[in-house]
Design an enzyme around this catalytic site. Structure first.
Site, PDB file in Angstrom:
ATOM      1  N   HIS A   1      31.949  45.228  39.895  1.00  0.00           N
ATOM      2  CA  HIS A   1      33.371  45.529  40.073  1.00  0.00           C
ATOM      3  C   HIS A   1      33.612  47.009  39.781  1.00  0.00           C
ATOM      4  O   HIS A   1      33.028  47.564  38.849  1.00  0.00           O
ATOM      5  CB  HIS A   1      34.227  44.645  39.156  1.00  0.00           C
ATOM      6  CG  HIS A   1      35.684  44.738  39.500  1.00  0.00           C
ATOM      7  ND1 HIS A   1      36.464  45.794  39.078  1.00  0.00           N
ATOM      8  CD2 HIS A   1      36.478  43.948  40.252  1.00  0.00           C
ATOM      9  CE1 HIS A   1      37.688  45.634  39.559  1.00  0.00           C
ATOM     10  NE2 HIS A   1      37.722  44.518  40.279  1.00  0.00           N
TER      11      HIS A   1
ATOM     12  N   ASN B   1      40.291  37.114  39.902  1.00  0.00           N
ATOM     13  CA  ASN B   1      39.718  37.905  38.811  1.00  0.00           C
ATOM     14  C   ASN B   1      40.827  38.158  37.791  1.00  0.00           C
ATOM     15  O   ASN B   1      41.715  38.971  38.029  1.00  0.00           O
ATOM     16  CB  ASN B   1      39.180  39.223  39.398  1.00  0.00           C
ATOM     17  CG  ASN B   1      38.701  40.182  38.332  1.00  0.00           C
ATOM     18  OD1 ASN B   1      38.608  39.829  37.154  1.00  0.00           O
ATOM     19  ND2 ASN B   1      38.402  41.411  38.741  1.00  0.00           N
ATOM     20  N   TRP B   2      40.752  37.436  36.678  1.00  0.00           N
ATOM     21  CA  TRP B   2      41.841  37.531  35.687  1.00  0.00           C
ATOM     22  C   TRP B   2      41.725  38.782  34.811  1.00  0.00           C
ATOM     23  O   TRP B   2      42.581  39.016  33.941  1.00  0.00           O
ATOM     24  CB  TRP B   2      41.855  36.282  34.799  1.00  0.00           C
ATOM     25  CG  TRP B   2      42.234  35.028  35.531  1.00  0.00           C
ATOM     26  CD1 TRP B   2      42.578  34.922  36.853  1.00  0.00           C
ATOM     27  CD2 TRP B   2      42.296  33.698  35.008  1.00  0.00           C
ATOM     28  NE1 TRP B   2      42.851  33.615  37.178  1.00  0.00           N
ATOM     29  CE2 TRP B   2      42.683  32.836  36.056  1.00  0.00           C
ATOM     30  CE3 TRP B   2      42.060  33.128  33.745  1.00  0.00           C
ATOM     31  CZ2 TRP B   2      42.840  31.459  35.898  1.00  0.00           C
ATOM     32  CZ3 TRP B   2      42.212  31.760  33.575  1.00  0.00           C
ATOM     33  CH2 TRP B   2      42.604  30.936  34.636  1.00  0.00           C
ATOM     34  N   LYS B   3      40.644  39.522  34.981  1.00  0.00           N
ATOM     35  CA  LYS B   3      40.430  40.775  34.232  1.00  0.00           C
ATOM     36  C   LYS B   3      40.663  40.537  32.734  1.00  0.00           C
ATOM     37  O   LYS B   3      40.231  39.516  32.202  1.00  0.00           O
ATOM     38  CB  LYS B   3      41.319  41.885  34.799  1.00  0.00           C
ATOM     39  CG  LYS B   3      41.139  42.027  36.310  1.00  0.00           C
ATOM     40  CD  LYS B   3      41.735  43.281  36.883  1.00  0.00           C
ATOM     41  CE  LYS B   3      41.518  43.296  38.390  1.00  0.00           C
ATOM     42  NZ  LYS B   3      41.840  44.565  39.003  1.00  0.00           N
TER      43      LYS B   3
ATOM     44  N   GLY C   1      43.147  40.057  42.197  1.00  0.00           N
ATOM     45  CA  GLY C   1      43.335  40.428  40.800  1.00  0.00           C
ATOM     46  C   GLY C   1      44.709  40.008  40.313  1.00  0.00           C
ATOM     47  O   GLY C   1      44.946  38.850  39.975  1.00  0.00           O
ATOM     48  N   GLY C   2      45.642  40.960  40.327  1.00  0.00           N
ATOM     49  CA  GLY C   2      46.989  40.752  39.780  1.00  0.00           C
ATOM     50  C   GLY C   2      47.660  39.442  40.169  1.00  0.00           C
ATOM     51  O   GLY C   2      48.231  38.750  39.312  1.00  0.00           O
TER      52      GLY C   2
ATOM     53  N   GLU D   1      35.915  48.564  38.358  1.00  0.00           N
ATOM     54  CA  GLU D   1      36.360  48.900  37.001  1.00  0.00           C
ATOM     55  C   GLU D   1      35.168  48.953  36.055  1.00  0.00           C
ATOM     56  O   GLU D   1      35.068  49.852  35.212  1.00  0.00           O
ATOM     57  CB  GLU D   1      37.416  47.882  36.525  1.00  0.00           C
ATOM     58  CG  GLU D   1      38.757  48.118  37.216  1.00  0.00           C
ATOM     59  CD  GLU D   1      39.662  46.898  37.293  1.00  0.00           C
ATOM     60  OE1 GLU D   1      39.407  45.895  36.600  1.00  0.00           O
ATOM     61  OE2 GLU D   1      40.635  46.946  38.081  1.00  0.00           O
TER      62      GLU D   1
ATOM     63  N   GLU E   1      36.147  46.040  48.356  1.00  0.00           N
ATOM     64  CA  GLU E   1      37.389  46.387  47.663  1.00  0.00           C
ATOM     65  C   GLU E   1      37.560  47.907  47.657  1.00  0.00           C
ATOM     66  O   GLU E   1      36.953  48.600  46.819  1.00  0.00           O
ATOM     67  CB  GLU E   1      37.343  45.903  46.215  1.00  0.00           C
ATOM     68  CG  GLU E   1      37.197  44.400  46.063  1.00  0.00           C
ATOM     69  CD  GLU E   1      37.686  43.942  44.702  1.00  0.00           C
ATOM     70  OE1 GLU E   1      38.658  43.188  44.660  1.00  0.00           O
ATOM     71  OE2 GLU E   1      37.118  44.364  43.679  1.00  0.00           O
TER      72      GLU E   1
ATOM     73  N   GLY F   1      45.068  47.197  42.462  1.00  0.00           N
ATOM     74  CA  GLY F   1      46.168  47.309  41.505  1.00  0.00           C
ATOM     75  C   GLY F   1      47.230  48.327  41.869  1.00  0.00           C
ATOM     76  O   GLY F   1      48.072  48.672  41.036  1.00  0.00           O
TER      77      GLY F   1
ATOM     78  N   SER G   1      44.992  44.531  45.952  1.00  0.00           N
ATOM     79  CA  SER G   1      46.431  44.262  46.112  1.00  0.00           C
ATOM     80  C   SER G   1      46.729  43.109  47.078  1.00  0.00           C
ATOM     81  O   SER G   1      47.703  43.167  47.835  1.00  0.00           O
ATOM     82  CB  SER G   1      47.160  45.532  46.556  1.00  0.00           C
ATOM     83  OG  SER G   1      47.098  46.512  45.534  1.00  0.00           O
TER      84      SER G   1
HETATM   85  P1  PGA Z   1      44.251  43.571  42.527  1.00  0.00           P
HETATM   86  O1  PGA Z   1      42.733  43.553  41.961  1.00  0.00           O
HETATM   87  O2  PGA Z   1      44.387  42.331  43.399  1.00  0.00           O
HETATM   88  O3  PGA Z   1      45.098  43.519  41.318  1.00  0.00           O
HETATM   89  O4  PGA Z   1      44.400  44.798  43.327  1.00  0.00           O
HETATM   90  C1  PGA Z   1      41.656  43.202  42.774  1.00  0.00           C
HETATM   91  C2  PGA Z   1      40.377  43.306  42.009  1.00  0.00           C
HETATM   92  O5  PGA Z   1      40.267  44.159  41.117  1.00  0.00           O
HETATM   93  O6  PGA Z   1      39.434  42.541  42.255  1.00  0.00           O
END
Ligand code: PGA
Length: 257
Positions: A97, A10-12, A236-237, A99, A169, A175, A215
């Protein structure tokens, strides 16, 4: 039918258009050098979907996914992305998600609508669920996960679960670099399978792919994979760093085999 692990990045909103193209190119190159026994998905921003889909067009190894869609197919919804926009480009789409739930107040009912739209258009949903740190501290994790899963199951038929993937998650792990114990993740994954089995049956509960996200890094991913644990990860990251992402793919494949 044996399951394939799934690794989704997930490149956000982390990358510029140019950087997204560079990251995609680097991932494509690195993935070519390894045997692939998993489903690999990268989810760029909606405006980069077209360029990234073109990069992976001839690669049977990497698919492209969107990060979200609107709960409606079309209409006066300024700034939203429709399932019809992503349809020619994406094989997958993240929904629910944390967020997006937090920024837009998206409800379980909207997530059910998005899931239905995606399936109607032949796109596989990755449905995210998870508890906040406060809910964890108040011992409300099981109640929250149960509520989120039941909301999906109540408006879903059995066929949906042959295509959909659930991503567990814990929001406090996203994050933050703080990760749950593998046992805690297994416990929630077993809970999800139990809820699915009691709503439908054991076969569909066993077949459902459930991912862990939060993470995930090359050095912690293996502990979450296989056995009673996850069938893959939502990253994500680390997913915008091609070497890390491909190392995660390798680790997942090894742990799952
Ligand atoms: P993260 O994000 O790996 O940066 O914790 C995961 C996600 O939001 O899907």
């Amino acid at each position: 039918m044996s399951k394939k692990p799934l690794i989704a990045g997930n490149w956000k909103m982390e990358l510029s258009h140019k950087a997204a193209i560079e990251v995609a190119g680097a991932i494509k190159k690195l993935v070519k050098t390894i045997p692939v026994s998993s489903d690999i998905v990268v989810c760029p921003s909606p405006v980069a979907l077209s360029a990234i889909a073109e990069i992976f067009q001839k690669s049977a190894k990497v698919s492209v996914g969107a990060q979200n869609i609107a709960a409606q197919e079309k209409g006066a919804f300024t700034g939203q992305t429709s399932v019809l926009h992503i349809k020619p480009l994406a094989a997958w789409c993240i929904v629910g998600h944390s967020e997006v739930r937090a920024f837009t107040g998206e409800s379980d009912a909207q997530i059910v609508q998005q899931t239905a739209l995606l399936l109607r258009h032949g796109i596989n949903p990755i449905i995210c669920i998870g508890e906040t740190g406060q809910e964890r501290d108040r011992d409300q994790t099981v109640a929250k996960i149960t509520r989120q899963i039941v909301a999906i199951l109540e408006h879903t038929d059995r066929a949906v679960l042959t295509k959909a993937v659930i991503a567990y998650e814990p929001i406090w792990a996203i994050g933050t670099g703080i990760t749950p114990e593998p046992d805690q993740v297994s416990e929630i994954i077993l809970l999800i399978r139990k809820l699915v089995a009691s709503h439908f049956d054991n076969e569909i509960a066993d077949r459902l792919r459930i991912l862990y996200g939060g993470s995930v890094k090359p050095d912690n991913v293996a502990q979450y994979i296989g056995g009673p644990c996850a069938d893959g990860v939502l990253v994500g990251g680390a997913s915008i760093h091609p070497r890390d992402f491909v190392e995660i793919i390798k680790q997942v494949q090894e742990a799952y085999s």
